[in-house]
Design a protein around this motif. Structure first.
Motif, PDB file in Angstrom:
ATOM      1  N   ASN A 110       0.844  -1.188   0.000  1.00 22.74           N
ATOM      2  CA  ASN A 110       0.000   0.000   0.000  1.00 22.74           C
ATOM      3  C   ASN A 110       0.884   1.244   0.000  1.00 22.74           C
ATOM      4  O   ASN A 110       1.811   1.363   0.794  1.00 22.74           O
ATOM      5  N   GLU A 111       0.569   2.208  -0.875  1.00 24.47           N
ATOM      6  CA  GLU A 111       1.425   3.388  -1.032  1.00 24.47           C
ATOM      7  C   GLU A 111       1.383   4.311   0.185  1.00 24.47           C
ATOM      8  O   GLU A 111       2.249   5.164   0.343  1.00 24.47           O
ATOM      9  N   GLU A 112       0.409   4.156   1.045  1.00 23.19           N
ATOM     10  CA  GLU A 112       0.350   4.961   2.261  1.00 23.19           C
ATOM     11  C   GLU A 112       1.375   4.493   3.293  1.00 23.19           C
ATOM     12  O   GLU A 112       1.648   5.198   4.256  1.00 23.19           O
ATOM     13  N   ALA A 114       4.451   2.832   2.258  1.00 23.52           N
ATOM     14  CA  ALA A 114       5.727   2.580   1.587  1.00 23.52           C
ATOM     15  C   ALA A 114       6.672   3.760   1.809  1.00 23.52           C
ATOM     16  O   ALA A 114       6.947   4.555   0.903  1.00 23.52           O
ATOM     17  N   CYS A 115       7.189   3.895   3.020  1.00 21.47           N
ATOM     18  CA  CYS A 115       7.961   5.078   3.405  1.00 21.47           C
ATOM     19  C   CYS A 115       9.256   5.212   2.607  1.00 21.47           C
ATOM     20  O   CYS A 115       9.638   6.322   2.216  1.00 21.47           O
ATOM     21  N   GLU A 116       9.941   4.108   2.379  1.00 15.06           N
ATOM     22  CA  GLU A 116      11.187   4.159   1.613  1.00 15.06           C
ATOM     23  C   GLU A 116      10.913   4.617   0.186  1.00 15.06           C
ATOM     24  O   GLU A 116      11.646   5.440  -0.367  1.00 15.06           O
ATOM     25  N   MET A 117       9.861   4.121  -0.417  1.00 11.28           N
ATOM     26  CA  MET A 117       9.499   4.503  -1.782  1.00 11.28           C
ATOM     27  C   MET A 117       9.175   5.992  -1.878  1.00 11.28           C
ATOM     28  O   MET A 117       9.424   6.637  -2.903  1.00 11.28           O
ATOM     29  N   TYR A 118       8.647   6.547  -0.784  1.00 15.46           N
ATOM     30  CA  TYR A 118       8.259   7.950  -0.789  1.00 15.46           C
ATOM     31  C   TYR A 118       9.282   8.851  -0.105  1.00 15.46           C
ATOM     32  O   TYR A 118       8.940   9.879   0.466  1.00 15.46           O
ATOM     33  N   GLY A 119      10.540   8.438  -0.182  1.00 14.15           N
ATOM     34  CA  GLY A 119      11.628   9.362   0.108  1.00 14.15           C
ATOM     35  C   GLY A 119      12.253   9.305   1.474  1.00 14.15           C
ATOM     36  O   GLY A 119      13.150  10.104   1.776  1.00 14.15           O
ATOM     37  N   SER A 386       4.930   9.682   8.672  1.00 14.07           N
ATOM     38  CA  SER A 386       5.143  11.130   8.689  1.00 14.07           C
ATOM     39  C   SER A 386       4.745  11.699   7.320  1.00 14.07           C
ATOM     40  O   SER A 386       3.615  11.524   6.890  1.00 14.07           O
ATOM     41  N   MET A 387       5.680  12.329   6.607  1.00 18.19           N
ATOM     42  CA  MET A 387       5.381  12.856   5.261  1.00 18.19           C
ATOM     43  C   MET A 387       5.769  11.875   4.155  1.00 18.19           C
ATOM     44  O   MET A 387       5.562  12.150   2.975  1.00 18.19           O
ATOM     45  N   HIS A 388       6.336  10.728   4.529  1.00 14.78           N
ATOM     46  CA  HIS A 388       6.880   9.793   3.542  1.00 14.78           C
ATOM     47  C   HIS A 388       5.838   8.750   3.154  1.00 14.78           C
ATOM     48  O   HIS A 388       5.953   7.564   3.469  1.00 14.78           O
TER      49      HIS A 388
END
Length: 434
Positions: A110-112, A114-119, A386-388
């Motif tokens: 789930n993209e919500e 996936a912290c590593e994927m989102y920076g 957080s924001m990731h």
């Protein structure tokens, strides 16, 4: 006469020589048989000793195996290997055996979450292992779990935090069967993952309030005024009443002073429809009572195992761990090390109510446990998106330049904390209480 005597003496001497030779041969033969007897006796003794040691080793192995398999549990969810509380312990940094899977390799992630994927650059949150004080958690083995669950259905029922745990389980399993057939289907509130080779279903069902409510839409459910339809659970429960394992979670959506209870139907507007403002704990107990009564009358005790996950903590109050109030969890890269830390946002009264109803289920013959994940998760202020993460709303310039304004300190990055929650579930399922 003399000649005869000489011959007699010679013959007599020869006889004595033969007799002495016979004695020598007899002595050698006797010694040979004595040595052989001693050797045989020693070999028999050695074999017997070896067999005894082998038998002893087998007994020790069996005893160790029994100790490992003997997980005892009381109805409050205090699971133990030899009376060890799995939920009391500490986080240990372990970048050799953790994480249990690679986040980028979980194709269903789930993209919500996936912290590593989102920076996110600091990935230390992935490397913490939960270590109980007096025992070890069994290492998660997806293949063993799939074999245990062959031809069975597991359903996680609850809110987005339960979906967070379900997503963790899907990634844990998928990482071990990357090339084997599997499916993922969405059908309203139900998301169904299936490992086809094992005929195992691992499903998630969106039901944040346990009962029917105005929050039931799995995608469009941002409502400020929560309304619960009193004692109405059948609409949801018929979607998971055939499960072999049920994992419930319902907490975060209840966190307001009062809620509205609807006595009537959402569909039919009539004069009989009544709303009642109810204090939160009273409404929560009403929901748990309905939940208990439904399980008691509909679920097969000999088949279905019931789990209730305790509240997942949030980390929105940075001042509680000595940071500026507005920081929330945004700058956090390490756990809280103070043992026993408890935030203001976690309500022990709600947990006691859950414990009460788990006890009631157990007294009615259910195999029911509470997974007490609250305290251990309280320490992990470093492990939120957080924001990731992917945000479904278009963020404003102010939100983008002021991360704490729109930061997620409620859900958990994966790999991460929910993997440990599933390790507890794994321990219960593979080493069931006696």
């Amino acid at each position: 006469m003399k000649e005869t005597r000489k011959q007699f003496i010679a013959a007599s001497s020869l006889g004595m020589k033969f007799n002495f030779l016979h004695l020598q041969i007899a002595f050698v033969v006797a010694m040979f048989f004595l040595l052989m007897a001693a050797y045989v006796s020693r070999e028999i003794s050695r074999t017997s000793s070896s067999s005894s040691r082998s038998s002893s080793s087998t007994e020790v192995y069996d005893q160790k195996k029994d100790m490992i398999n003997e997980i005892t549990s009381d109805t409050t969810g205090q699971t133990a290997f030899s009376s060890c509380d799995l939920f009391s312990g500490r986080w240990v940094f372990d970048n050799k055996s953790y994480p249990l899977y690679k986040g980028r390799q979980c194709s269903l992630m789930n993209e919500e979450l996936a912290c590593e994927m989102y920076g996110r650059k600091n990935l230390n949150y992935q490397y913490w292992r939960w270590q109980p004080h007096h025992c070890d958690l069994p290492r998660f083995d997806a293949i063993d779990l799939l074999e245990k669950l062959r031809n069975k259905r597991v359903v996680y029922v609850g809110d987005s935090l339960n979906r967070n745990q379900w997503m963790s389980m899907v990634c844990l399993i998928e990482s071990s069967i990357p090339d084997r057939p599997k499916t993922l289907h969405y059908n309203g509130s139900l998301i169904a993952f299936k490992a086809l080779e094992y005929n195992v279903s691992i499903d998630f069902y969106w039901e944040p309030m346990l009962l029917e409510s105005n929050c039931d839409d799995p995608t469009n459910h941002r409502v400020s005024e929560r309304i619960i339809r009193g004692q109405s659970i059948e609409k949801h429960a018929r979607n998971w009443n055939d499960a072999d394992v049920l994992v419930f979670n319902s907490y975060i959506w209840w966190r307001q002073l009062k809620l509205k209870i609807l006595w009537g139907s959402f569909e039919n507007v009539d004069a009989d429809r009544i709303y009642e403002d109810v204090e939160m704990l009273k409404a929560y107990e009403m929901a748990l009572t309905t939940w208990f009564e439904w399980l008691d009358s509909h679920v097969n005790r000999s088949k279905t195992r019931v789990f209730f996950v305790s509240s997942s903590p949030t980390h929105n109050r940075a001042e509680e761990w000595g940071k500026p109030k507005k920081h929330k969890c945004f700058y956090e890269t390490e756990p809280i090390y103070e043992e026993g830390y408890w935030s203001m946002d976690s309500d022990p009264n709600m947990m006691r109510l859950v414990e009460k109803y788990i006890n009631k289920l157990s007294s009615q013959g259910f195999n029911a446990q509470m997974l007490n994940i609250t305290q251990l998760s309280e320490y992990r202020k470093d492990a939120h998106p957080s924001m990731h993460r992917k945000f479904w709303d278009q963020l404003t310039h102010e939100q983008l330049t002021t991360p704490n304004y729109h930061t997620d300190c409620t859900h958990w990055c994966l790999p991460g904390v929910p993997d440990v929650w599933n390790e507890f579930l794994y321990a219960y399922l593979l080493y069931p209480p006696s």
